[in-house]
Design an enzyme around this catalytic site. Structure first.
Site, short mmCIF file in Angstrom:
data_model
loop_
_atom_site.label_atom_id
_atom_site.label_comp_id
_atom_site.label_asym_id
_atom_site.label_seq_id
_atom_site.Cartn_x
_atom_site.Cartn_y
_atom_site.Cartn_z
N CYS A 144 -2.06 0.33 12.90
CA CYS A 144 -0.74 0.28 12.29
C CYS A 144 0.71 0.18 13.30
O CYS A 144 0.73 1.43 13.13
CB CYS A 144 -0.54 -0.09 11.02
N CYS B 240 6.36 1.68 7.39
CA CYS B 240 6.22 0.81 6.46
C CYS B 240 5.64 1.62 4.91
O CYS B 240 4.78 2.11 5.43
CB CYS B 240 5.30 -0.42 7.36
N CYS C 105 -0.39 -7.37 9.36
CA CYS C 105 -0.26 -6.15 8.10
C CYS C 105 -2.03 -5.79 7.49
O CYS C 105 -3.07 -6.93 7.43
CB CYS C 105 -0.71 -6.57 6.57
N GLN D 39 -7.87 -8.12 -9.86
CA GLN D 39 -8.52 -7.10 -8.73
C GLN D 39 -7.74 -7.64 -7.57
O GLN D 39 -8.37 -8.49 -7.19
CB GLN D 39 -9.70 -6.23 -8.93
N GLU E 242 -5.46 -8.27 -25.49
CA GLU E 242 -4.99 -8.18 -24.40
C GLU E 242 -3.36 -8.39 -25.16
O GLU E 242 -3.46 -9.26 -25.30
CB GLU E 242 -5.11 -9.22 -23.26
N ASP F 253 -9.55 -0.68 -20.52
CA ASP F 253 -9.21 -1.18 -18.53
C ASP F 253 -7.84 -0.49 -18.38
O ASP F 253 -6.61 -1.92 -18.07
CB ASP F 253 -9.92 -1.48 -18.08
N CYS G 122 -7.10 3.54 -13.38
CA CYS G 122 -6.59 3.53 -12.84
C CYS G 122 -5.46 4.77 -12.32
O CYS G 122 -5.44 4.83 -11.47
CB CYS G 122 -5.69 2.30 -12.06
#
Length: 456
Positions: free
Chosen positions: A74, A80, A158, A286, A336, A384, A411
């Site tokens: 890139c 960046c 990008c 996601q 949630e 999650d 994550c």
């Protein structure tokens, strides 16, 4: 000075320790953060303001390069902050991510041999289906500079975003320049354009463009907005949702106080694992659909849902995991805290013909108490949580509920390991951990873990 890169910090930059003599002739320890380096390398750096204990420095020369070093493709990589590991071979990135997960669980006393090798991508480029670009006060559109949140690096391309997304974003950038529109100045709190969010369904091809601005598209801006609609309709026919979103809040977030639909609908359709979803500008979904499908497949494989079982999906979002599991269990309950996500989950379940679900808009700790009382004890529980983890109170409540099996999707390996520790007193054992790379060329790694309660 020449320093050895020993390890990485939490954001993927190299860390080194150096000693420097101060004005009194005493040696002083310096902790250096050096971006775009790899553990095991020797690099030449110049340290400004050595009086500070912690310093960020650039590598002026790589004296001894890692065999895993490669040329970044890139043109914006050196400045960046969109991705930080293009200088590292993809195999090296995956190896490090596996080691990260192993160290995280070993720190909490679990067996690192339970961690499998990280599942990577065959083609780790152009994988993101959502990007948020920022405008500089001069109206340049780009991403933040590495280590400098106030400076915007204008972009011409990008390599981690979908190609059609980049083309649509560049069309908006050209429109901004042609109309000489200003960007938002965070210090002065003035200017028009703040962010551009682009999201695309790789399954349906539909694109959403959401422009965040401090004023409504009326008066002098009406002609410019009409020109944007005309340009996008001709040059970007896959754009099915074009939004102008007012945001005058001082907080630097992509949020909306008033929505203006310029063209199309206010959502796009997406698909994952054979299920259809509606995505609004603020819907969490996601961002790597190919790897997200692998996450779902792994969760199904490891969780082994049965048609006679009840299941709770904690932190369910819009139903990414809820829908595939609901088609395999007797009943599913989702919890949630974000009400709009719960409404989307209900609608997505109905769109896919799933009527054995119920969804509750409540925070995890209170929500699980209410759902256990109304729904009963599930045989299977999936969670999650956000990067901060579920937290001790939630994990202990899960432990006291005693579901037979738990599938934990994370994550953040560190918060996962901390949460996992809370389940041990309740008789739960970690069976296996499968890391999955959803964000190539960044330090992030996701995982799917299976936790079972021993009999008795």
């Amino acid at each position: 000075m020449v320093v050895d890169i020993k390890h990485l910090d939490r954001k993927g930059s190299g860390r080194a320790v150096a000693w420097r003599e101060n004005e009194h002739g005493n040696e002083k320890k310096l902790r250096l953060t050096i971006p775009q380096t790899i553990p095991g390398e020797k690099v030449q750096v110049t340290v400004d303001r050595p009086d500070r204990k912690r310093r960020r420095a650039a590598a002026e020369e790589i004296m001894e390069a890692s065999p895993e070093r490669t040329e970044p493709p890139c043109p914006h990589f050196e400045k960046c902050g969109g991705c930080v590991w293009q200088h590292w071979t993809y195999s090296g990135q995956l190896r490090h991510k596996t080691e990260h997960v192993k160290k995280a669980i070993e720190w909490e006393g679990f067996n690192p041999e339970l961690v499998h090798e990280t599942v990577g991508m065959e083609e780790p480029w152009h994988y993101r289906n959502k990007m948020e670009f920022t405008f500089s006060p001069e109206g340049d559109m780009g991403l933040h500079e590495q280590g400098n949140f106030r400076k915007i690096i204008p972009l011409e391309t990008c390599l981690i975003a979908g190609k059609e997304m980049v083309e649509a974003a560049m069309e908006v950038a050209d429109w901004v320049k042609d109309h000489q529109l200003s960007g938002y100045d965070k210090d002065k709190h003035e200017g028009l354009l703040r962010h551009l969010m682009v999201r695309q369904s790789f399954a349906t091809g539909e694109i959403m463009l959401a422009l965040f601005a401090t004023e409504e598209p009326e008066g002098q801006l009406k002609a410019a907005a009409e020109d944007l609609v005309s340009r996008i309709s001709v040059k970007c026919p896959d754009v099915k949702s074009l939004l102008w979103l007012e945001n005058t809040d001082w907080a630097d977030r992509a949020q909306s106080e008033k929505d203006h639909l310029l063209a199309g609908r206010d959502f796009i359709y997406d698909e994952m694992a054979g299920y259809r979803f509606r995505l609004w500008f603020d819907t969490f979904f996601q961002t790597n659909p190919a790897q997200a499908e692998k996450l779902v497949e792994l969760a199904l494989e490891k969780g082994q849902p049965k048609e006679t079982e009840k299941m709770i999906d904690l932190f369910c979002g819009v139903g990414t995991f809820s829908l595939p599991f609901a088609s395999r269990v007797k009943e599913l309950a989702g919890i949630e805290i974000v009400e709009s996500s719960i409404e989307s989950a209900k609608r997505n379940a109905e769109d896919n013909g799933l009527f054995n679900t119920r969804f509750l808009a409540k925070d995890a700790r209170k929500g699980i108490d209410q759902m256990l009382e109304e729904f009963g004890i599930p045989e299977l529980l999936l969670l999650d949580p956000p990067r901060s983890g579920a937290g001790g109170k939630v994990m202990r409540r899960i432990g006291r509920a005693k579901p037979e099996r738990i599938v934990y999707v994370s994550c953040n390996p560190d918060s996962f390991a901390t949460d996992l520790k809370e389940l041990e007193p309740f008789g739960y054992t970690l069976k296996e951990v499968q890391p999955v790379d959803l964000f190539p060329h960044t330090y992030h790694v996701e995982l799917v873990a299976v936790i079972e309660r021993e009999n008795g």
